[in-house]
Design a protein around this motif. Structure first.
Motif, PDB file in Angstrom:
ATOM      1  N   LEU A 168       0.679  -1.373  -0.256  1.00 14.40           N
ATOM      2  CA  LEU A 168      -0.023  -0.177  -0.141  1.00 14.40           C
ATOM      3  C   LEU A 168       1.143   1.448  -0.031  1.00 14.40           C
ATOM      4  CD1 LEU A 168      -2.778   0.524   0.260  1.00 14.40           C
ATOM      5  CD2 LEU A 168      -2.429   1.162   2.479  1.00 14.40           C
ATOM      6  N   ASP A 202     -15.050   0.075 -10.616  1.00 20.54           N
ATOM      7  CA  ASP A 202     -15.603   0.924 -11.348  1.00 20.54           C
ATOM      8  C   ASP A 202     -16.782   0.943 -12.482  1.00 20.54           C
ATOM      9  OD1 ASP A 202     -16.123   2.141  -8.170  1.00 20.54           O
ATOM     10  OD2 ASP A 202     -14.705   3.492  -9.727  1.00 20.54           O
ATOM     11  N   LEU A 224      -8.080  -0.673  -0.134  1.00 13.97           N
ATOM     12  CA  LEU A 224      -7.554   0.929   0.180  1.00 13.97           C
ATOM     13  C   LEU A 224      -6.799   2.033  -1.570  1.00 13.97           C
ATOM     14  CD1 LEU A 224      -6.347  -0.428   3.416  1.00 13.97           C
ATOM     15  CD2 LEU A 224      -7.559   1.928   2.885  1.00 13.97           C
ATOM     16  N   ASN A 260      -8.934   2.838  -3.797  1.00 14.92           N
ATOM     17  CA  ASN A 260     -10.560   4.488  -2.525  1.00 14.92           C
ATOM     18  C   ASN A 260     -11.365   2.904  -3.088  1.00 14.92           C
ATOM     19  OD1 ASN A 260     -10.667   5.672  -1.066  1.00 14.92           O
ATOM     20  ND2 ASN A 260     -10.408   7.607  -2.831  1.00 14.92           N
ATOM     21  N   THR A 261     -11.780   2.278  -2.837  1.00 16.20           N
ATOM     22  CA  THR A 261     -13.552   1.161  -2.911  1.00 16.20           C
ATOM     23  C   THR A 261     -13.817   1.309  -1.113  1.00 16.20           C
ATOM     24  OG1 THR A 261     -12.197   0.439  -4.882  1.00 16.20           O
ATOM     25  CG2 THR A 261     -14.291  -0.061  -3.846  1.00 16.20           C
ATOM     26  N   ASN A 262     -14.673   1.581  -0.790  1.00 17.46           N
ATOM     27  CA  ASN A 262     -15.188   1.631   0.702  1.00 17.46           C
ATOM     28  C   ASN A 262     -15.384  -0.029   1.017  1.00 17.46           C
ATOM     29  OD1 ASN A 262     -16.199   2.089   2.761  1.00 17.46           O
ATOM     30  ND2 ASN A 262     -17.622   3.252   2.371  1.00 17.46           N
ATOM     31  N   PRO A 263     -14.356  -0.295   2.500  1.00 14.59           N
ATOM     32  CA  PRO A 263     -14.129  -1.634   2.106  1.00 14.59           C
ATOM     33  C   PRO A 263     -15.991  -2.114   2.861  1.00 14.59           C
ATOM     34  CG  PRO A 263     -13.152  -0.206   3.837  1.00 14.59           C
ATOM     35  CD  PRO A 263     -12.994   0.676   2.411  1.00 14.59           C
ATOM     36  N   LEU A 264     -16.638  -1.020   3.483  1.00 14.68           N
ATOM     37  CA  LEU A 264     -18.245  -1.890   3.854  1.00 14.68           C
ATOM     38  C   LEU A 264     -19.011  -2.344   2.959  1.00 14.68           C
ATOM     39  CD1 LEU A 264     -19.293   1.676   6.020  1.00 14.68           C
ATOM     40  CD2 LEU A 264     -19.387  -0.684   6.747  1.00 14.68           C
ATOM     41  N   HIS A 265     -18.589  -2.013   1.351  1.00 10.28           N
ATOM     42  CA  HIS A 265     -19.218  -2.576   0.361  1.00 10.28           C
ATOM     43  C   HIS A 265     -18.837  -3.346  -0.123  1.00 10.28           C
ATOM     44  CE1 HIS A 265     -20.949   2.278   0.851  1.00 10.28           C
ATOM     45  NE2 HIS A 265     -21.637   1.544   1.471  1.00 10.28           N
ATOM     46  N   TYR A 287      -4.394  -2.006   7.019  1.00  8.87           N
ATOM     47  CA  TYR A 287      -4.475  -2.326   5.634  1.00  8.87           C
ATOM     48  C   TYR A 287      -4.930  -3.525   5.109  1.00  8.87           C
ATOM     49  CZ  TYR A 287       0.236   1.284   5.261  1.00  8.87           C
ATOM     50  OH  TYR A 287       0.193   2.839   5.874  1.00  8.87           O
ATOM     51  N   GLY A 317     -14.656  -2.466   8.712  1.00 10.99           N
ATOM     52  CA  GLY A 317     -15.800  -3.093   7.701  1.00 10.99           C
ATOM     53  C   GLY A 317     -15.463  -4.021   6.830  1.00 10.99           C
TER      54      GLY A 317
END
Lengths: 259, 411
Positions: B29, B106, B139, B142-147, B287, B292
């Motif tokens: 990362l 995306d 990370l 930049n993808t939200n780990p929650l989703h 990391y 989430g």
């Protein structure tokens, strides 16, 4: 010392945990991304003059998250709903950090959310020169190290950090962090369209910052001031991101003078 | 038994000090790409492709690739490019991508197009695996780990629909929105390239795979935990009306062979370099698994499994911090002369019973020369013996399975 109670009310289909204490006109206090630390010393002092409402945001603490609360704008919608339901419109308010961003979003949506508002170390606006520290790729311990400029001057340090968290507290901290990730992931901790929308604000606004803020650069104080006509800025010297915890006396003095 | 060859394609030209001096002392990362030398990259990409092409020559059934981001541990940052080259430069082996990290895309339609091209160029040899990706992938992109899981599932459904449903159609989902889905190029394989899912034991993924009859490839998981994971898969499969067999399971193991045990032992130490990190530096929790990202299920079977996985001293990552001899003693890595490797693998295969064996022939600082000798010996001695063992143990692979081939969704 004013007595705080903890109550749970139903808002927008979910339970909302609210600490409430003191007497006088209502004062709504919106906590930051780290969660609701309860009625700390600064809140006790403010409760001498005001009835302080300190809710845990949906998804934080013991508050439920209605499934539709995914973004800061959703959260602002939630709180205007709460205000309307509880008769807390046109009240004084203080927003800390992410809670400051929340207050600013509410200001951008309606002219009758607040009568006066304080934004403290507020996220929400993108700095021109610096960056808002990414708290999601460092550990909670590293975040804490960055929040406080000088831990030795934090009067409540032992109460807040003196003992290791219990498993329940650790779990709660993780759930709180998860909610912060949900709300602020991308764009990180700011809304590019917020400054333009703040052009509508016409309530007295006071912007307060710690001079040595390592999370949200102090330049953001100036950016908020530019965006909100007639707003005032106070910078507290020798102080980090959370003046209300690090220098509660200075903070309360500034808050009472304005509110 | 299906035998596929794998390496992570490591870049190891940095020092432990370089890592110690980097943010959070992490090798993924945030380890600065100023430590990367593209001249070396030019050499390595071509070397690794040469090794894959040679793997076809020695008789592997499949060439397995993977993908990671912001890390020297795996040069496959855009695995589909390597896959496209192999699609053109090889003739027979399956090209097995384990896998494309769906949540970070995306635009999954673009992914469906790329994979369709690979499938056509290769003459229908693509096996299209999908993964959730590690926290680092979330990370780095930049993808939200929650989703992560929701995006994984929705992107999968969208890719499969794109491959199997004549366009144009419209997609208005929770995470993906497309007004005209109609890529002109569709895969050669019908109804679509088979889907295999690799993983380390997320129970929700096991159930999700079982519901779709997708083979699950265990990545260096511990033997006892693997049995528990197979039970979770099997139970879900039975609920969906079929009995899974070896064709539903794969197993990835580091297997290195040289002419003698002594030589193999020495060369095999190279695996220790540069996987999690030079000097065995662990990855920060924030990391690897941001808040989430993980499961919050309280299903007791899942909790038991999680405990089991946690207690494995060699669990993924742990393998990279354990002592070499301990790992070899536990037979989690199989390293030796052809005879030693064959006899140890017989034992492992009897217990794990995978229809798909992923052979992680080399990594870290193992040289090109040693890798080529390893592959040569694999072809001469190990692969033929493994095929016999596979027959004897009836380790049917998905391509040998009569009736519906595992890996094809019924969507």
């Amino acid at each position: 010392m004013p007595n705080f109670t903890e109550e749970t009310i139903s808002v927008a289909g979910g339970n909302l945990q609210v600490y409430k204490g003191g007497s006088g006109d209502p004062l709504l206090v919106l906590h930051g991304a780290g969660g609701n630390a309860g009625p700390r010393r600064y809140a006790q002092a403010l409760a001498e003059k005001f009835t302080v409402y300190l809710p845990s945001h949906p998804g934080y603490g013991k508050s439920d998250r209605p499934g539709w609360v995914e973004t800061m704008q959703d959260l602002a919608c939630f709180y205007t709903w709460y205000q309307e339901q509880e008769g807390l419109e046109n009240v004084r308010a203080i927003g800390f950090s992410m809670g400051g961003w929340l207050a600013a979003e509410m200001l951008s949506m309606t002219g009758h959310a607040f009568s006066k508002v304080m934004l403290v170390g507020a996220a929400g606006v993108k700095p021109n020169d610096g960056e808002i520290t990414d708290i999601f790729i460092i550990s909670p311990a590293q975040v804490r190290d960055l929040v406080y400029h000088d831990p030795s001057q934090v009067p409540e340090w032992d109460e807040l950090f003196g003992t290791d968290p219990t498993p329940e507290q650790a779990q709660q901290a993780e759930a709180d962090r998860e909610m912060a990730i949900r709300l602020t992931w991308r764009p990180y901790m700011h809304n590019p369209r917020l400054p333009a929308k703040l052009g509508r604000v016409n309530v007295p606004t006071h912007i307060l910052w710690g001079e040595n803020d390592n999370l949200v650069p102090v330049e953001c104080a100036g950016l908020y001031q530019q965006a909100i006509a007639g707003s005032q800025v106070t910078v507290i010297s020798n102080c980090g991101h959370s003046p209300q915890i690090e220098k509660p006396d200075d903070f309360v003095q500034a808050a009472l003078a304005f509110l | 038994m299906f035998l596929m060859r794998f390496t992570e394609r490591a870049y190891v030209n940095y020092t432990e000090e370089d890592v110690r001096n980097s943010p959070n002392e992490a090798v993924r990362l945030t380890f600065s790409n100023s430590n990367f030398n593209p001249e070396e990259g030019h050499y390595l990409y071509n070397m690794y492709l040469d090794e894959y092409e040679y793997s076809e020559e020695v008789g592997f059934d499949g060439l397995m690739l993977n993908e990671h981001h912001n890390t020297p541990t795996c040069l496959g940052a855009t695995m589909n490019l390597e896959a496209a080259i192999l699609a053109r430069n090889t003739k027979k082996p399956k090209i097995v991508l384990l896998g494309n990290p769906l949540p970070i895309f995306d635009n999954p339609i673009r992914l469906a197009e790329e994979l369709a091209e690979i499938d056509m160029i290769s003459g229908g040899r693509l096996v299209s695996g999908f993964v959730r990706g590690t926290g680092v992938e979330s990370l780095a992109t930049n993808t939200n780990p929650l989703h992560n899981r929701a995006r994984f599932e929705e992107a999968h459904d969208l890719v499969i629909k794109t491959w199997t449903t004549p366009g144009p159609f419209r997609w208005e989902g929770d995470h993906y929105h497309f007004r005209v889905v109609n890529p002109f190029q569709t895969p050669l394989q019908k109804p679509h390239p088979p889907v295999w899912i690799p993983g380390t034991g997320s129970p929700e993924t096991l159930v999700w795979c079982a519901e779709r009859n997708y083979p699950y490839i265990f990545l260096e998981t511990d033997p006892q935990g693997t049995q528990d994971m197979k039970s979770i898969y099997t139970e879900a499969a039975r609920e969906h009306g079929y009995e899974p067999g070896p064709e539903n399971f794969g197993y990835l193991v580091r297997i290195h062979v040289q002419d003698t045990d002594e030589k193999a032992y020495d060369v095999g130490k190279g695996y220790m370099v540069g996987n999690i990190g030079v000097g065995r530096i662990p990855l920060p929790r924030d990391y690897a698994s941001p808040v989430g990202y993980g499961s919050r299920s309280d299903d007791p079977r899942f909790l038991r499994l999680r405990e089991q996985i946690r207690s494995d001293p060699f669990r993924v990552g742990g393998l990279d911090s354990a002592h070499y001899d301990e790992i070899l003693d536990s037979k989690r890595w199989i390293i030796g002369s052809p005879d030693t490797v064959i006899s140890q693998l017989r034992e492992v295969l009897s217990y794990m019973r995978p229809g798909i064996l992923a052979v992680w022939t080399n990594d870290g600082s193992i040289s090109h020369e040693d890798t080529m000798r390893c592959l040569e010996l694999m072809g001469q001695e190990v692969l033929p013996a493994l095929r016999e063992i596979g027959e004897e143990l009836e380790l049917t692979d998905p391509f040998q399975k009569e009736g519906v081939m595992p890996g094809l969704t019924t969507v």
